[in-house]
Design a protein around this motif. Structure first.
Motif: not given
Length: 123
Positions: A17, A63, A57, A74
């Motif tokens: 990420y 995500l 992300d 979220r």
């Protein structure tokens, strides 16, 4: 791993990420579903269709897996859809016909329990 209405489902993202916009994502990324606890379905493993965004992300946005928001984690605004990750992996089953997504239904869901793992390989 995410559980809603006793559905167990989730994603595997092998990419690091880094924030920012959409990433194509590694071909090893996938979504999975073990189905509803009370139903015994074969394990579902879905791969991304060619050309679709893999994941993003974004700070304060959570995500997102799949450009069609196939799985969005979220806070209290989680979503499940069936758009980008629709190819069944070899040796695995397709979604049962009465499922709309890996979470059972399309749209918003509430997380009851969530597990997150980071796998670190030797340096």
């Amino acid at each position: 791993m995410y559980i809603t209405e006793r559905f167990v489902f989730g994603s595997f993202v092998s990419d690091k990420y880094q924030g920012g916009g959409w990433k194509t994502g590694n071909n090893e990324n996938f979504l999975f579903s073990f189905g509803k606890e009370s139903e015994k379905i074969p394990v579902v493993k879905l791969l991304k269709v060619s050309g679709a965004h893999g994941f993003r992300d974004v700070y304060n946005c959570g995500l997102h897996v799949g450009s069609g928001s196939d799985l969005v984690v979220r806070g209290n605004n989680c979503q499940a859809n069936y758009s980008s990750y629709t190819t069944e992996a070899s040796g695995f089953s397709a979604l049962p016909s009465h499922y709309e997504t890996i979470a059972g239904k399309k749209g918003a869901f509430q997380i009851q329990e969530m597990e997150t793992y980071q796998v670190v390989f030797g340096e």
